[in-house]
Structures are given as C-alpha cells and as structure tokens.
Motif scaffolding. Sequence first.
Motif, PDB file in Angstrom:
ATOM      1  N   GLY A  40      32.390  13.374  96.599  1.00  0.00           N
ATOM      2  CA  GLY A  40      30.981  13.667  96.419  1.00  0.00           C
ATOM      3  C   GLY A  40      30.615  13.585  94.958  1.00  0.00           C
ATOM      4  O   GLY A  40      31.483  13.531  94.075  1.00  0.00           O
ATOM      5  N   CYS A  44      28.534  18.819  93.388  1.00  0.00           N
ATOM      6  CA  CYS A  44      28.274  19.041  94.813  1.00  0.00           C
ATOM      7  C   CYS A  44      29.085  20.196  95.383  1.00  0.00           C
ATOM      8  O   CYS A  44      28.920  20.554  96.553  1.00  0.00           O
ATOM      9  CB  CYS A  44      28.529  17.769  95.623  1.00  0.00           C
ATOM     10  N   VAL A 204      32.732  13.820 103.086  1.00  0.00           N
ATOM     11  CA  VAL A 204      31.719  13.483 102.084  1.00  0.00           C
ATOM     12  C   VAL A 204      30.789  14.674 101.938  1.00  0.00           C
ATOM     13  O   VAL A 204      30.255  15.185 102.933  1.00  0.00           O
ATOM     14  CB  VAL A 204      30.922  12.232 102.502  1.00  0.00           C
ATOM     15  N   MET A 205      30.584  15.107 100.686  1.00  0.00           N
ATOM     16  CA  MET A 205      29.725  16.258 100.428  1.00  0.00           C
ATOM     17  C   MET A 205      28.405  15.827  99.811  1.00  0.00           C
ATOM     18  O   MET A 205      28.361  14.930  98.963  1.00  0.00           O
ATOM     19  CB  MET A 205      30.441  17.260  99.524  1.00  0.00           C
ATOM     20  N   GLY A 206      27.343  16.463 100.267  1.00  0.00           N
ATOM     21  CA  GLY A 206      26.027  16.259  99.697  1.00  0.00           C
ATOM     22  C   GLY A 206      25.737  17.310  98.642  1.00  0.00           C
ATOM     23  O   GLY A 206      26.484  18.281  98.477  1.00  0.00           O
ATOM     24  N   THR A 207      24.639  17.108  97.922  1.00  0.00           N
ATOM     25  CA  THR A 207      24.295  18.011  96.826  1.00  0.00           C
ATOM     26  C   THR A 207      22.989  18.743  97.103  1.00  0.00           C
ATOM     27  O   THR A 207      22.196  18.368  97.958  1.00  0.00           O
ATOM     28  CB  THR A 207      24.134  17.229  95.506  1.00  0.00           C
ATOM     29  N   VAL A 213      28.500  16.426 104.697  1.00  0.00           N
ATOM     30  CA  VAL A 213      27.509  15.598 105.400  1.00  0.00           C
ATOM     31  C   VAL A 213      28.160  14.514 106.258  1.00  0.00           C
ATOM     32  O   VAL A 213      27.498  13.891 107.086  1.00  0.00           O
ATOM     33  CB  VAL A 213      26.518  14.952 104.402  1.00  0.00           C
ATOM     34  N   CYS A 244      28.180   6.496 103.205  1.00  0.00           N
ATOM     35  CA  CYS A 244      27.880   7.916 103.438  1.00  0.00           C
ATOM     36  C   CYS A 244      27.611   8.642 102.133  1.00  0.00           C
ATOM     37  O   CYS A 244      26.730   9.513 102.059  1.00  0.00           O
ATOM     38  CB  CYS A 244      29.038   8.581 104.191  1.00  0.00           C
ATOM     39  N   LEU A 245      28.366   8.288 101.097  1.00  0.00           N
ATOM     40  CA  LEU A 245      28.187   8.923  99.794  1.00  0.00           C
ATOM     41  C   LEU A 245      26.819   8.542  99.212  1.00  0.00           C
ATOM     42  O   LEU A 245      26.115   9.409  98.645  1.00  0.00           O
ATOM     43  CB  LEU A 245      29.304   8.499  98.862  1.00  0.00           C
ATOM     44  N   GLU A 247      24.143   7.741 100.868  1.00  0.00           N
ATOM     45  CA  GLU A 247      23.118   8.460 101.646  1.00  0.00           C
ATOM     46  C   GLU A 247      23.057   9.921 101.237  1.00  0.00           C
ATOM     47  O   GLU A 247      21.977  10.523 101.203  1.00  0.00           O
ATOM     48  CB  GLU A 247      23.419   8.339 103.132  1.00  0.00           C
ATOM     49  N   ALA A 248      24.208  10.500 100.908  1.00  0.00           N
ATOM     50  CA  ALA A 248      24.253  11.912 100.516  1.00  0.00           C
ATOM     51  C   ALA A 248      23.566  12.136  99.184  1.00  0.00           C
ATOM     52  O   ALA A 248      22.976  13.195  98.949  1.00  0.00           O
ATOM     53  CB  ALA A 248      25.697  12.383 100.442  1.00  0.00           C
TER      54      ALA A 248
END
Length: 250
Positions: A40, A44, A204-207, A213, A244-245, A247-248
């Motif tokens: 991420g 994040c 995958v981590m969002g912020t 996420v 995915c990253l 999009e996050a």
Amino acid sequence: MSNHTAITLSHISKVYANGTVALQDLNLSIPEAQFVSLVGASGCGKSTVLRLIAGLGKVSSGNIDWGIPQAARKLAFVFQDAALMPWATVRENIRLPLKLVGVPKQDAQNLVQQALALVGLTNFADSYPRQLSGGMKMRVSIARALVTQPNILLMDEPFGALDEITRSKLNSDLLDLWQKYHWTVVFVTHNIYEAVYLSNRVLVMGTNPGRVVADIAIDVPYPRDEEFRTSVLYNEYCRKVSRCLAEAIN
C-alpha cells in the motif's frame, strides 16, 4: 499449510493522540504457516498493523485474537533498519535478545551458531557491522530475530534499502527458510514484485483511513524460482496487484 488460524484482527481501528486515523475497521485472518504480504501507499497503516500485532501499540477499538496459545506463541520482528550495535561483533548482535531474557551464555552461543548458519554468516561471526555490506547487515538483523526460534515472524520492509540483486537473493533465501520452518510471516513491502514472489496472499491496503481493500491469493506452488519470476503468470499477478493498488490510491 495449516488450516488453523494464527492471528485474527477484527474491526481494528487505531487513532493517534493527534486525531490521525491510521486504521479503521480493518479485518484480517492469517492461518498458521502462511506468508502474507501487506502492500500500500506510504501512510496507509502497514507498519501500524505489524506493531499492533507485536504488542508495540494498543488498538483504539476492535480485537486481536490468537489461535496459538500464549505459552506457545513466539514473535520476532525484523525492522526496516538493521539497527546493529556498531561496537559489537555479529555474534554479540545476534545474541542480544537472548541476553536480555537471561538465557545462559553457553545455551545462547549454541543458538547463535545455529542462527548464523541459517543466514550464511558463520564465517563473519567475529566481524563488526562496519565491515559488512548492506545485505549482510540485514542478514544479521534476520538472524537476531531467528535466534529466538519464533513461530511468528513480522517483517517491516526489511529489504527496502537494498539493491535489486541483493534483494532478490535475500527473497529466495527467506523463502527457503520459511518452507523449512513453517513460520507464520506478515511482511510489509512497497514492492509489488517482491510481494507476489514471496506470498501466499497479498493484501492491498487503502488510505485515509487504512484498511484492507483487496485480498489476492497467489495460487502458485512452492518452491518458487527464477522461472516463476519471468513467467506470464507472475506478471499477471503483478498487474492484478498493481491495478488494485492504483484503485486504492485514487
């Protein structure tokens, strides 16, 4: 790989004293002996997750539950910086965690010798950090974690400062050790290629706030080698994590 759960994080939130919401409603379950990577953007909460698991901070809300009884639970943490004592030899740097908990010197020396052998530094036991390359210093840091004979290994971007050739070698060495000892590994990295190569799962981590996420299973058997690194399947997984990253972050 075991079907038993090692760690479960349920609805975890972490809010710092200044009001910063580092994590919100984060949920994560990790089976025993699984290799999980967190990727991420900076900020994040990846490192925060590791620190909460390690007990180096308190959750603001939610629960961390363990499938491994406390008496059998042995955690080790490898940080971004090797953080070696410059005045001490490799041997003494590795012995430090045993010394802190009062392990007798002879017992400790036997464990240190084993850890040195695991990371390929037996011939450098009496060297000092200033005499080592960056990759060798990180091997010492890993040995210092392994000397405690953990079953849960937490790693916070341990190879981030290394050149690609050294990093690739240490990735492969780490996988060899993981397959031999069946640790549960939670690995933080910014490097998508590293995460896909190493892991059973890439999270995958969002912020704003930090949360998981995407949970992507890397359904490729071990051992993994250079052939996998250059395969179409590897690139497909890397593209999936990258999408995915992106999009996050957006």
